[in-house]
Design an enzyme around this catalytic site. Structure first.
Site, PDB file in Angstrom:
ATOM      1  CG  ASN A  37      62.307 -60.561  38.832  1.00  0.00           C
ATOM      2  OD1 ASN A  37      62.971 -59.831  38.100  1.00  0.00           O
ATOM      3  ND2 ASN A  37      61.150 -60.172  39.342  1.00  0.00           N
ATOM      4  CD1 TRP A  40      52.747 -54.641  24.904  1.00  0.00           C
ATOM      5  CD2 TRP A  40      53.083 -56.833  24.499  1.00  0.00           C
ATOM      6  NE1 TRP A  40      52.917 -54.799  23.559  1.00  0.00           N
ATOM      7  CE2 TRP A  40      53.119 -56.132  23.273  1.00  0.00           C
ATOM      8  CE3 TRP A  40      53.265 -58.216  24.487  1.00  0.00           C
ATOM      9  CZ2 TRP A  40      53.337 -56.763  22.047  1.00  0.00           C
ATOM     10  CZ3 TRP A  40      53.475 -58.847  23.267  1.00  0.00           C
ATOM     11  CH2 TRP A  40      53.519 -58.128  22.064  1.00  0.00           C
ATOM     12  CG  ASP A  78      57.053 -53.226  35.682  1.00  0.00           C
ATOM     13  OD1 ASP A  78      56.795 -54.424  35.483  1.00  0.00           O
ATOM     14  OD2 ASP A  78      56.663 -52.604  36.686  1.00  0.00           O
TER      15      ASP A  78
HETATM   16  C1  FPP Z   1      59.004 -57.095  34.022  1.00  0.00           C
HETATM   17  O1  FPP Z   1      57.736 -57.311  33.444  1.00  0.00           O
HETATM   18  C2  FPP Z   1      60.044 -57.698  33.204  1.00  0.00           C
HETATM   19  C3  FPP Z   1      60.919 -58.661  33.596  1.00  0.00           C
HETATM   20  C4  FPP Z   1      60.935 -59.241  34.955  1.00  0.00           C
HETATM   21  C5  FPP Z   1      61.889 -59.234  32.671  1.00  0.00           C
HETATM   22  C6  FPP Z   1      62.594 -58.275  31.758  1.00  0.00           C
HETATM   23  C7  FPP Z   1      63.125 -59.039  30.651  1.00  0.00           C
HETATM   24  C8  FPP Z   1      63.134 -58.679  29.374  1.00  0.00           C
HETATM   25  C9  FPP Z   1      62.697 -57.381  28.843  1.00  0.00           C
HETATM   26  C10 FPP Z   1      63.588 -59.711  28.414  1.00  0.00           C
HETATM   27  C11 FPP Z   1      64.849 -59.433  27.715  1.00  0.00           C
HETATM   28  C12 FPP Z   1      65.990 -59.077  28.549  1.00  0.00           C
HETATM   29  C13 FPP Z   1      67.279 -59.361  28.214  1.00  0.00           C
HETATM   30  C14 FPP Z   1      68.359 -58.846  29.067  1.00  0.00           C
HETATM   31  C15 FPP Z   1      67.647 -60.162  27.047  1.00  0.00           C
HETATM   32  P1  FPP Z   1      56.677 -58.104  34.276  1.00  0.00           P
HETATM   33  O2  FPP Z   1      56.784 -59.543  33.911  1.00  0.00           O
HETATM   34  O3  FPP Z   1      56.843 -57.794  35.728  1.00  0.00           O
HETATM   35  O4  FPP Z   1      55.351 -57.512  33.722  1.00  0.00           O
HETATM   36  P2  FPP Z   1      53.994 -57.307  34.538  1.00  0.00           P
HETATM   37  O5  FPP Z   1      54.312 -56.356  35.664  1.00  0.00           O
HETATM   38  O6  FPP Z   1      53.082 -56.715  33.518  1.00  0.00           O
HETATM   39  O7  FPP Z   1      53.578 -58.658  35.015  1.00  0.00           O
END
Ligand code: FPP
Length: 235
Positions: free
Chosen positions: A63, A20, A15
């Site tokens: 998502n 970031w 998360d």
């Molecule tokens: C949550 O951060 C992250 C995700 C929904 C996506 C996770 C994906 C990756 C780390 C990319 C690579 C993965 C693979 C399997 C190749 P967020 O977007 O919710 O962050 P925020 O809470 O700060 O908005």
């Protein structure tokens, strides 16, 4: 001195990619890209350390509610990662498996997933379980449907039988990590984390590199793990 324990199954809720990026004046997509680079490093590091299974929450069933542009970006990133970057995992002897529903996933995403699964299926050094279009309650529902459709005798079902019917037959989670300061489980691997230790850190996922992972393993070693029994540590 007590032996330093390496958890067999570590699972990460990755998360904080969006925050970031925003903090750096970048687009959210750049946070996901940075997160994908962190994941590649962590998978190799974890398996090199002796972790047998690393599970990661890449995309939840919820998502899909995000803006279409972000969903599209993530799906394209997954394809790119599975078809190019995951080659390093393949060379390292890591087997890649996926957990989640196949419905609603694009054909090109499914194709890239199948390819990496086939290419790594004989690898034995460790497992990377990528949870994609995944929900923990959905996983239990899907397992129950499978059990019922196979006509399994109810008297033969116990806690271990359930593992066999989940998306992948993996050991229970020893250590659950969630980055970015959120302290929730968010419908993630709820059956498998019945006895997990939890490690929550403010660190945002792209910054959760090898040294941060090691801190989580150190914290795990400081815990008094009882699995419902008595404490082994002195009172
Ligand atoms: C949550 O951060 C992250 C995700 C929904 C996506 C996770 C994906 C990756 C780390 C990319 C690579 C993965 C693979 C399997 C190749 P967020 O977007 O919710 O962050 P925020 O809470 O700060 O908005």
């Amino acid at each position: 001195m007590e032996e330093y324990k390496i958890p067999k199954h570590v699972s990460i809720i990755m998360d904080g990619n969006g925050r970031w990026a925003t903090r750096r004046g970048l687009k959210r997509s750049e946070g996901h890209l940075a997160g994908s680079k962190t994941l590649e490093k962590l998978a190799i590091h974890a398996i090199d350390k002796g972790v047998e299974v690393l599970s990661v929450y890449a995309f939840s069933t919820d998502n899909f509610k995000r803006e279409q542009a972000e969903v599209d970006y993530l799906m394209n990133l997954f394809i790119k990662m599975f078809s190019t970057k995951f080659a390093t995992l393949k060379k390292k002897g890591i087997k890649v498996v996926f957990s989640g529903r196949k419905e609603n996933l694009r054909d090109d995403v499914l194709k890239a997933m199948n390819k990496i699964v086939n290419e790594t299926k004989d690898n034995t050094r460790g497992i990377l379980n990528v949870c994609l279009n995944y929900g923990g309650q959905e996983e239990i529902v899907d397992a129950v449907k499978k059990i019922v459709s196979e006509g399994v005798d109810p008297d033969t079902i116990d806690k271990n039988t359930m593992y066999h019917y989940l998306y992948n037959d993996l050991p229970p989670i020893d250590l659950l990590i969630r980055t970015s300061g959120e302290c929730r489980v968010s419908n993630y691997m709820i059956y498998q984390m019945a006895y997990s230790e939890f490690y929550f850190t403010d660190c945002l996922f792209p910054d959760f590199l090898e040294d941060e992972f090691d801190k989580a393993i150190d914290a795990y070693n400081g815990r008094d793990i009882r699995l419902g029994g008595n404490s082994e540590k002195e009172e």
